[in-house]
Design an enzyme around this catalytic site. Structure first.
Site, PDB file in Angstrom:
ATOM      1  N   SER A 158      16.977  21.422 -14.675  1.00  0.00           N
ATOM      2  CA  SER A 158      15.841  22.262 -15.044  1.00  0.00           C
ATOM      3  C   SER A 158      16.380  23.575 -15.579  1.00  0.00           C
ATOM      4  O   SER A 158      17.399  24.077 -15.099  1.00  0.00           O
ATOM      5  CB  SER A 158      14.977  22.506 -13.809  1.00  0.00           C
ATOM      6  OG  SER A 158      14.250  23.704 -13.959  1.00  0.00           O
TER       7      SER A 158
ATOM      8  N   HIS B  97       0.840  -1.220   0.000  1.00  0.00           N
ATOM      9  CA  HIS B  97       0.000   0.000   0.000  1.00  0.00           C
ATOM     10  C   HIS B  97       0.867   1.260   0.000  1.00  0.00           C
ATOM     11  O   HIS B  97       0.431   2.314   0.464  1.00  0.00           O
ATOM     12  CB  HIS B  97      -0.958   0.048   1.197  1.00  0.00           C
ATOM     13  CG  HIS B  97      -1.734  -1.210   1.404  1.00  0.00           C
ATOM     14  ND1 HIS B  97      -2.970  -1.431   0.848  1.00  0.00           N
ATOM     15  CD2 HIS B  97      -1.420  -2.352   2.086  1.00  0.00           C
ATOM     16  CE1 HIS B  97      -3.408  -2.636   1.193  1.00  0.00           C
ATOM     17  NE2 HIS B  97      -2.474  -3.218   1.931  1.00  0.00           N
TER      18      HIS B  97
ATOM     19  N   LYS C  79      17.561  21.332  -9.346  1.00  0.00           N
ATOM     20  CA  LYS C  79      16.888  20.083  -9.714  1.00  0.00           C
ATOM     21  C   LYS C  79      17.736  19.107 -10.511  1.00  0.00           C
ATOM     22  O   LYS C  79      18.598  19.491 -11.288  1.00  0.00           O
ATOM     23  CB  LYS C  79      15.615  20.406 -10.523  1.00  0.00           C
ATOM     24  CG  LYS C  79      14.555  21.031  -9.635  1.00  0.00           C
ATOM     25  CD  LYS C  79      13.237  21.102 -10.322  1.00  0.00           C
ATOM     26  CE  LYS C  79      12.591  19.746 -10.411  1.00  0.00           C
ATOM     27  NZ  LYS C  79      11.346  19.823 -11.170  1.00  0.00           N
TER      28      LYS C  79
ATOM     29  N   GLU D  43      11.416   8.538 -16.339  1.00  0.00           N
ATOM     30  CA  GLU D  43      10.061   8.991 -16.677  1.00  0.00           C
ATOM     31  C   GLU D  43       9.678   8.564 -18.091  1.00  0.00           C
ATOM     32  O   GLU D  43       8.529   8.191 -18.362  1.00  0.00           O
ATOM     33  CB  GLU D  43       9.968  10.511 -16.556  1.00  0.00           C
ATOM     34  CG  GLU D  43      10.101  10.995 -15.118  1.00  0.00           C
ATOM     35  CD  GLU D  43      10.315  12.501 -15.062  1.00  0.00           C
ATOM     36  OE1 GLU D  43       9.315  13.233 -15.067  1.00  0.00           O
ATOM     37  OE2 GLU D  43      11.482  12.946 -15.033  1.00  0.00           O
TER      38      GLU D  43
END
Ligand code: ARG
Length: 466
Positions: free
Chosen positions: A278, A157, A284, A291
């Site tokens: 970024s 979970h 970042k 992804e």
């Protein structure tokens, strides 16, 4: 001008839009090598069967080899007016060797020809994917061996459940990719029948030898029903479904890498090679490769769904709808190959933060089950009662903002007087994972053994077919 390959009964050429919707050369040029291999096997058989002369067969073979060289060197000009790869090759053959070229298409149709070419292409692609999957398994098993004892939280979970090891987690994917390889191998075994010689749909009156062409092209046997031979696309569907499952496995792993590399988790650091910055936020490091692996699963599944829908309403045998089988499959299997390459690179480079993982593994009372099991084993409590006692101990620890192993013996005995100091041997994440010795469990000794087993099994595999 009407089409010179099939235009005998047509007075005029196609409308421009007809040419655009009809032509497949824009994508089926990828089948060129398979098309030529199929034609060479076909003409050799025609000569052996006395259907074409040895001289014509020799000219045709030489011509096909010249075309192969032209395509490989980039000198070949593909023409949309010639629709597809089959007619592009045949038309060039006519230009090179003259009228004998027209004998190549004896006892064959584009229907069995395209079924053959695409089977050969899918078969080659399965072999290439298999070897990439093996490479990924090796990279994972190598990392798993190094991190067999590195404790991390195991989740259910998405809540911390019980401590596991990083090596154990990586080996879970080795198992998944083994099943993916086995599914692809099954698909390969079922597709390995030659449709060549089914002709348009009904077979042919020429005395061809389908067993000979099947053998020459590395098939186990010829297909047994001509109607099925030209209308079957199961081999693409089955490969795409195996590919979709593999893409889903890669996507789940990619999602974990995305999570692990957030500053909030901080479980792992992706190398610069697989991260991007970024343009506005200098702090970042984005896990773009992971992804994209996650994102591309959508294309693979889309290709499977698309082709299932194309096929579902088609009566036997060939319909032009079936030309829609290729682009999705090319794209999907290429995407899967790219994802495998990117994932293998990420696995090789990923650096887990073992201290941080271990600290997180102890959070959320992840060793509560160990305590309950100890109460069963050491004190003979029924598991349900042990569960209840443990719940009260968790509540006591949590009220003081402590870990279970930080409770004193007196504090524990206030909940259950029979608890003794032996309990401390099972508390703590290292003890927890060490105790999970059941077959397939996360104990570091098990994990090392499994990693070794995989490494030697993978090393012992016969050299890949490609
Ligand atoms: N380009 C076609 C395809 O990919 C080849 C087969 C064409 N057959 C035909 N009867 N028009 O499906």
């Amino acid at each position: 001008m009407s089409n010179k390959m099939w235009g005998g009964r047509f007075a005029s050429g196609p409308d421009a839009i007809m040419e655009e919707i009809n032509a497949s050369i824009g994508f089926d040029y990828r089948l060129a090598m398979q098309d030529i291999a199929g034609s060479k096997a076909h003409v050799a058989m025609l000569a052996d069967a006395g259907i074409v002369s040895a001289d014509d067969a020799a000219d045709i073979t030489k011509g096909l080899e010249a075309i192969k060289a032209e395509i490989e060197s980039g000198a070949f000009t593909f023409s949309r007016a010639l629709e597809d790869i089959h007619m592009n090759v045949e038309s060039r053959l006519a230009a090179l060797i003259g009228p004998a070229a027209g004998r190549l298409h004896t006892a064959r149709s584009r229907n069995d020809q395209v079924a053959l070419d695409f089977r050969l292409w899918v078969r080659d692609t399965i072999d290439a994917l298999d070897s990439q999957l093996r490479g990924l398994q090796l990279a994972l098993a190598e990392k798993a061996k190094i991190y067999a004892g590195a404790v991390m939280p195991g989740f259910t979970h998405m809540q911390s459940a019980q401590p596991v090891t990083f090596g154990h987690h990586l080996l879970a994917y080795v198992e998944m990719f083994a099943r993916d390889r086995s599914r692809l191998r099954d698909a390969r075994a079922r597709l390995n029948e030659s449709p060549l010689g089914a002709a348009a749909l009904a077979g042919t009156s020429f005395p061809i030898d389908r067993h000979a062409t099947a053998r020459a092209l590395g098939f186990d046997r010829p297909t047994a029903n001509s109607l099925d031979s030209v209308s079957d696309r199961d081999f693409v569907l089955e490969t795409l479904s195996a590919a979709s499952i593999a893409a889903v496995h890669l996507s789940r792993f990619a999602e974990e890498i995305v999570l692990w590399s957030t500053p909030q988790f901080g479980f792992a650091r992706l190398s610069d090679k697989f991260s991007t910055g970024s343009s506005i936020m200098p702090q970042k490091r984005n896990p773009d490769a992971a992804e994209l692996v996650r994102g591309k699963a959508g294309r693979v599944i889309g290709a499977l769904t698309g082709l299932l829908i194309v096929m579902k309403g088609l009566p036997l045998t060939y319909s032009k709808d079936m030309q829609e089988d290729k682009e999705g499959a090319f794209d999907a299997l290429h995407s899967l190959s790219l994802c495998l390459a990117a994932m293998t690179g990420m696995v090789k480079d990923i650096e887990p933060d073992t201290e941080r993982m271990k600290a997180a593994a102890g959070a959320g009372y992840a060793t509560a089950t160990d305590l309950a099991d100890w109460l069963v084993k050491a004190l003979g409590l029924p598991f349900r009662e042990a569960h209840h006692v443990t719940g009260r101990l968790v509540a006591a620890a949590s009220a003081q903002d402590k870990g279970l192993e930080e409770l004193t013996l007196a504090e524990m005995q206030a909940v259950e007087p029979r608890i003794d100091a032996g309990v401390f041997a099972v508390l703590g994440v290292e003890n927890s994972v060490r105790s999970r010795m059941s077959y397939g469990g996360t104990a570091p000794a098990n994990v090392s053994e499994q990693a070794e087993r995989w490494l030697s099994a993978l090393a012992a595999e016969p050299a890949s077919k490609i």
